[in-house]
Design a protein around this motif. Sequence first.
Motif, short mmCIF file in Angstrom:
data_model
loop_
_atom_site.label_atom_id
_atom_site.label_comp_id
_atom_site.label_asym_id
_atom_site.label_seq_id
_atom_site.Cartn_x
_atom_site.Cartn_y
_atom_site.Cartn_z
N HIS A 1 0.82 -1.21 0.00
CA HIS A 1 0.00 0.00 0.00
C HIS A 1 0.86 1.27 0.00
N GLU B 1 -7.88 4.06 6.03
CA GLU B 1 -8.53 3.68 4.76
C GLU B 1 -9.98 4.17 4.73
N GLU C 1 -10.06 7.75 3.92
CA GLU C 1 -9.78 7.96 2.50
C GLU C 1 -10.98 7.56 1.64
N GLU D 1 -8.12 1.86 -2.28
CA GLU D 1 -8.36 2.03 -0.83
C GLU D 1 -9.33 0.96 -0.32
FE FE Z 1 -4.97 4.10 1.59
#
Ligand code: FE
Length: 157
Positions: A47, A110, A113, A143
């Motif tokens: 990631h 996450e 996001e 994501e």
């Molecule tokens: Fe991310």
Amino acid sequence: MKVKTLLDLFIHDLSDVYSAEKQITRALPKLIRAATDEKLKAAFQQHLDETQGQIERLDQVIDAHDELRLLRMKCHALEGLVEEAQELIEATEAGPVRDAGLIGAAQKVEHYEIATYGTLIALAIKLQLGEAANLLAATLEEEKSTDKKLTSIAEKQ
Ligand code: FE
Ligand code: FE
Ligand code: FE
């Protein structure tokens, strides 16, 4: 900056997520070092690579439309989430309990996001910034799949 129009709001949120992604590239190496589980380390590393690509994608969004430019701003939410992750690392010893905490901390990022990119895509569509919407949708998928991958690592622990 005064936010008066939907375009102002889009630029504001785009600049915020740019700051968020930059902070994430600085935080993930710390999470990689703090983690024990090899699959978790690998997921964080993957990631991190994706996040660097997401920053390039944000540059492409700016380049794709003349009316877009980045504002200098800091994502305070990410600053807080990174601080909490740091506190978790300090409160735990290396091992499965810390790893579980790191997964939770990363999933909060996450989800932040996912919410932010969802809003940005809706605004881009409304503003008829089609190229931006497509680029942002590609990042949103990354994501979401990172979030799912973290869930599956947590379930196997
Ligand atoms: Fe991310
Ligand atoms: Fe990201
Ligand atoms: Fe923010």
